[in-house]
Design a protein around this motif. Structure first.
Motif, PDB file in Angstrom:
ATOM      1  N   LEU A  68      -1.711  10.448 -15.281  1.00  0.00           N
ATOM      2  CA  LEU A  68      -1.595   9.411 -14.260  1.00  0.00           C
ATOM      3  C   LEU A  68      -2.357   9.797 -12.999  1.00  0.00           C
ATOM      4  O   LEU A  68      -2.241  10.932 -12.514  1.00  0.00           O
ATOM      5  N   ILE A  69      -3.132   8.835 -12.483  1.00  0.00           N
ATOM      6  CA  ILE A  69      -3.912   9.053 -11.266  1.00  0.00           C
ATOM      7  C   ILE A  69      -3.731   7.843 -10.357  1.00  0.00           C
ATOM      8  O   ILE A  69      -3.907   6.696 -10.790  1.00  0.00           O
ATOM      9  N   GLY A  70      -3.386   8.090  -9.096  1.00  0.00           N
ATOM     10  CA  GLY A  70      -3.267   6.997  -8.137  1.00  0.00           C
ATOM     11  C   GLY A  70      -2.214   7.282  -7.091  1.00  0.00           C
ATOM     12  O   GLY A  70      -1.767   8.419  -6.923  1.00  0.00           O
ATOM     13  N   GLU A  71      -1.817   6.222  -6.376  1.00  0.00           N
ATOM     14  CA  GLU A  71      -0.815   6.341  -5.320  1.00  0.00           C
ATOM     15  C   GLU A  71       0.220   5.229  -5.430  1.00  0.00           C
ATOM     16  O   GLU A  71      -0.076   4.128  -5.897  1.00  0.00           O
ATOM     17  N   LYS A  72       1.426   5.553  -4.996  1.00  0.00           N
ATOM     18  CA  LYS A  72       2.487   4.573  -4.824  1.00  0.00           C
ATOM     19  C   LYS A  72       2.970   4.676  -3.375  1.00  0.00           C
ATOM     20  O   LYS A  72       2.918   5.755  -2.782  1.00  0.00           O
ATOM     21  N   THR A  73       3.449   3.574  -2.834  1.00  0.00           N
ATOM     22  CA  THR A  73       3.897   3.619  -1.445  1.00  0.00           C
ATOM     23  C   THR A  73       5.167   2.788  -1.257  1.00  0.00           C
ATOM     24  O   THR A  73       5.522   1.973  -2.106  1.00  0.00           O
ATOM     25  N   TYR A  74       5.846   3.027  -0.145  1.00  0.00           N
ATOM     26  CA  TYR A  74       7.139   2.409   0.142  1.00  0.00           C
ATOM     27  C   TYR A  74       8.112   2.626  -1.025  1.00  0.00           C
ATOM     28  O   TYR A  74       8.825   1.709  -1.441  1.00  0.00           O
ATOM     29  N   ILE A  75       8.128   3.849  -1.518  1.00  0.00           N
ATOM     30  CA  ILE A  75       8.995   4.182  -2.647  1.00  0.00           C
ATOM     31  C   ILE A  75      10.321   4.722  -2.123  1.00  0.00           C
ATOM     32  O   ILE A  75      10.376   5.797  -1.522  1.00  0.00           O
ATOM     33  N   SER A  76      11.375   3.956  -2.348  1.00  0.00           N
ATOM     34  CA  SER A  76      12.705   4.385  -1.938  1.00  0.00           C
ATOM     35  C   SER A  76      13.135   5.610  -2.741  1.00  0.00           C
ATOM     36  O   SER A  76      12.886   5.698  -3.940  1.00  0.00           O
ATOM     37  N   GLY A 121      11.783   8.326  -2.219  1.00  0.00           N
ATOM     38  CA  GLY A 121      10.592   9.161  -2.263  1.00  0.00           C
ATOM     39  C   GLY A 121      10.832  10.485  -1.544  1.00  0.00           C
ATOM     40  O   GLY A 121      11.232  10.492  -0.381  1.00  0.00           O
ATOM     41  N   GLY A 122      10.604  11.571  -2.234  1.00  0.00           N
ATOM     42  CA  GLY A 122      10.796  12.894  -1.651  1.00  0.00           C
ATOM     43  C   GLY A 122      12.120  13.537  -2.001  1.00  0.00           C
ATOM     44  O   GLY A 122      12.260  14.757  -1.904  1.00  0.00           O
ATOM     45  N   ILE A 123      13.106  12.735  -2.445  1.00  0.00           N
ATOM     46  CA  ILE A 123      14.387  13.321  -2.848  1.00  0.00           C
ATOM     47  C   ILE A 123      14.730  13.007  -4.300  1.00  0.00           C
ATOM     48  O   ILE A 123      15.679  13.564  -4.854  1.00  0.00           O
ATOM     49  N   ALA A 124      13.964  12.130  -4.941  1.00  0.00           N
ATOM     50  CA  ALA A 124      14.263  11.740  -6.319  1.00  0.00           C
ATOM     51  C   ALA A 124      13.994  12.887  -7.281  1.00  0.00           C
ATOM     52  O   ALA A 124      13.113  13.729  -7.061  1.00  0.00           O
ATOM     53  N   ALA A 127       2.789  12.288  -0.180  1.00  0.00           N
ATOM     54  CA  ALA A 127       1.659  12.238   0.747  1.00  0.00           C
ATOM     55  C   ALA A 127       2.098  11.917   2.161  1.00  0.00           C
ATOM     56  O   ALA A 127       1.453  12.305   3.133  1.00  0.00           O
ATOM     57  N   GLU A 128       3.235  11.206   2.288  1.00  0.00           N
ATOM     58  CA  GLU A 128       3.692  10.775   3.618  1.00  0.00           C
ATOM     59  C   GLU A 128       5.139  10.310   3.538  1.00  0.00           C
ATOM     60  O   GLU A 128       5.515   9.590   2.622  1.00  0.00           O
ATOM     61  N   GLN A 129       5.961  10.755   4.462  1.00  0.00           N
ATOM     62  CA  GLN A 129       7.293  10.184   4.634  1.00  0.00           C
ATOM     63  C   GLN A 129       7.172   9.006   5.594  1.00  0.00           C
ATOM     64  O   GLN A 129       6.555   9.128   6.654  1.00  0.00           O
ATOM     65  N   ILE A 130       7.722   7.875   5.216  1.00  0.00           N
ATOM     66  CA  ILE A 130       7.565   6.646   5.991  1.00  0.00           C
ATOM     67  C   ILE A 130       8.860   6.358   6.746  1.00  0.00           C
ATOM     68  O   ILE A 130       9.933   6.298   6.141  1.00  0.00           O
ATOM     69  N   GLU A 131       8.747   6.190   8.047  1.00  0.00           N
ATOM     70  CA  GLU A 131       9.912   5.867   8.858  1.00  0.00           C
ATOM     71  C   GLU A 131       9.983   4.362   9.073  1.00  0.00           C
ATOM     72  O   GLU A 131       8.995   3.724   9.426  1.00  0.00           O
ATOM     73  N   VAL A 132      11.172   3.810   8.858  1.00  0.00           N
ATOM     74  CA  VAL A 132      11.373   2.369   8.999  1.00  0.00           C
ATOM     75  C   VAL A 132      12.570   2.106   9.918  1.00  0.00           C
ATOM     76  O   VAL A 132      13.297   3.026  10.287  1.00  0.00           O
ATOM     77  N   ILE A 133      12.765   0.841  10.277  1.00  0.00           N
ATOM     78  CA  ILE A 133      13.749   0.520  11.311  1.00  0.00           C
ATOM     79  C   ILE A 133      15.186   0.804  10.878  1.00  0.00           C
ATOM     80  O   ILE A 133      16.050   1.038  11.709  1.00  0.00           O
ATOM     81  N   SER A 134      15.449   0.749   9.581  1.00  0.00           N
ATOM     82  CA  SER A 134      16.761   1.129   9.058  1.00  0.00           C
ATOM     83  C   SER A 134      16.561   2.400   8.240  1.00  0.00           C
ATOM     84  O   SER A 134      16.144   2.340   7.081  1.00  0.00           O
ATOM     85  N   PRO A 135      16.807   3.567   8.821  1.00  0.00           N
ATOM     86  CA  PRO A 135      16.370   4.833   8.212  1.00  0.00           C
ATOM     87  C   PRO A 135      16.957   5.086   6.820  1.00  0.00           C
ATOM     88  O   PRO A 135      18.165   4.980   6.600  1.00  0.00           O
TER      89      PRO A 135
END
Length: 384
Positions: A152-160, A162-165, A198-206
């Motif tokens: 697999l090659i590519g990126e996924k984003t806004y993955i809930s 992400g980083g702890i799964a 690649a990046e942790q995304i911060e959103v308004i409801s953490p």
């Protein structure tokens, strides 16, 4: 105290009422009424606690049947009323493992679902990409067959999660066909070589949210869920199963906002009386209560249809998700307005709810997508 009279509706059985009681009691004892300072760590803890309490069993298949949507909806409504992150932790265990519950092989189910149900493995659903959100048919991540493996090659984003799964159900393009027909689904363990945050995304409801990078990530052929080219159908049916429950979470937020507004209106002095004595306030509370009940009717009708209705339920699920999320936004906004300056103050519950609700109108099918689903179904029935 939130209204619970809806539990007497004919959509429910006694087991659903017992479930509502047990989750509500658990929440009252185990959940703090406030936002976590470290959402990732709090989410890990919540998954473990929900698993230990036995509630995560609701979110996965028992091997013979699909998850009971009414139970999922009751759980999410109750958890969301008490705390958004608790609802998130519960919901993602279901959505993240949903493709395995619905389409996994016996071995895939044995390998992952007991761990998910026990809270020993955190699940994630990896579909969204930087260049494709609602347009899931045009994903760009590729999966190439190399010997007995897929790469697999590519990126996924806004993955809930992400980083702890512990694993990501990942959708990638495996064929030359454009659009939906070329997609497949894979179980990708989080410790796979080449998979990184690649990046942790911060959103308004953490909550835990990340962009993931797949750099020649290899998984065995047995990691594919279903057959090559079935990924789009697998993804859409998984989302459809849990779509109603997004509305249920919104309903939980709305019920809490209504409760907070009633309490505030009864306590707030206004002239010789209270804010609750004011005719404008009464009108506003009447509108809020009506929106809440309308959402509940749509949600539990759709949940009943998915469990026992024996019919195509896409329109009902879309209506439930659309109305409940949009109505909850209105209810919470009205609660903020009634609170005045306190409503936009950090630490006040309605301010937290105002941030919590916004994403639900976007994820798992934005409101605009739900309107398209409803309209297409109406037009199809009309022969147009």
């Amino acid at each position: 105290m939130a209204d619970r009279t809806f539990l007497s509706w004919p959509f429910f059985e006694s087991r659903h009422r017992d479930l509502a009681d047990s989750i509500d009691a658990w929440c009252a004892t185990n959940l703090d009424d406030g936002e976590a300072s470290d959402p990732a760590e709090a989410c890990r803890s919540l998954v473990a606690d929900l698993g230990a309490a036995g509630f995560l069993k609701l979110a996965v298949s028992d091997g013979d049947s699909r998850p009971d949507v009414r139970s999922l909806a009751i759980a999410r409504e109750t958890l969301a009323r008490h705390g958004a992150l608790a609802d998130f932790a519960f919901a993602m265990q279901g959505l993240g493992s949903g493709a395995i519950s619905l389409f996994g092989t016996l071995q895939q189910k044995r390998d992952w679902l007991p761990k998910v149900a026990a809270g020993d493995a955190i699940a994630a659903f990896a579909m969204t990409e930087p260049a494709s959100g609602s347009d899931a048919a045009n994903l760009q991540m590729t999966a190439e067959r190399i010997g007995d493996d897929w790469e697999l090659i590519g990126e996924k984003t806004y993955i809930s999660n992400g980083g702890i799964a512990d694993f990501y159900v990942t959708f990638a393009r495996t064929g030359d066909e454009d659009g939906a027909r070329g997609l497949s689904a894979f179980i990708v363990p989080a410790d796979s070589d080449g998979l990184g945050v690649a990046e942790q995304i911060e959103v308004i409801s953490p909550h835990p949210l990340a962009r993931l990078h797949y750099d020649k990530v290899r998984v065995p052929a047995a990691a594919m869920i279903g057959e090559p080219g079935e990924g789009f159908r697998i993804g859409m049916e998984t989302l459809n199963l849990f779509r109603v429950t997004v509305g249920a979470a919104a309903l939980g937020f709305a019920r809490r906002a209504l409760d907070e507004a009633v309490r505030f209106a009864g306590d707030r002095r206004l002239g010789r009386g209270t804010l609750a004595d004011n005719a404008v306030t009464k009108s506003k509370l009447g509108d809020m209560a009506t929106l809440v009940d309308a959402s509940a009717l749509l949600i539990y009708r759709a949940a009943w249809q998915q469990d026992v209705g024996g019919q195509d339920h896409r329109r009902a699920a879309a209506m439930a998700k659309l109305h409940a999320t949009e109505a909850a936004q209105q209810v919470i906004d009205a609660a903020v307005q009634l609170h005045g300056g306190a409503g936009v103050t950090r630490g006040v519950k309605v301010e937290e709810l105002y941030r919590d609700i916004r994403a639900l109108r976007i994820y798992e099918g934005a409101s605009e997508v739900q309107r398209q689903i409803i309209a297409k179904d109406i037009l199809r029935e009309a022969g147009l």
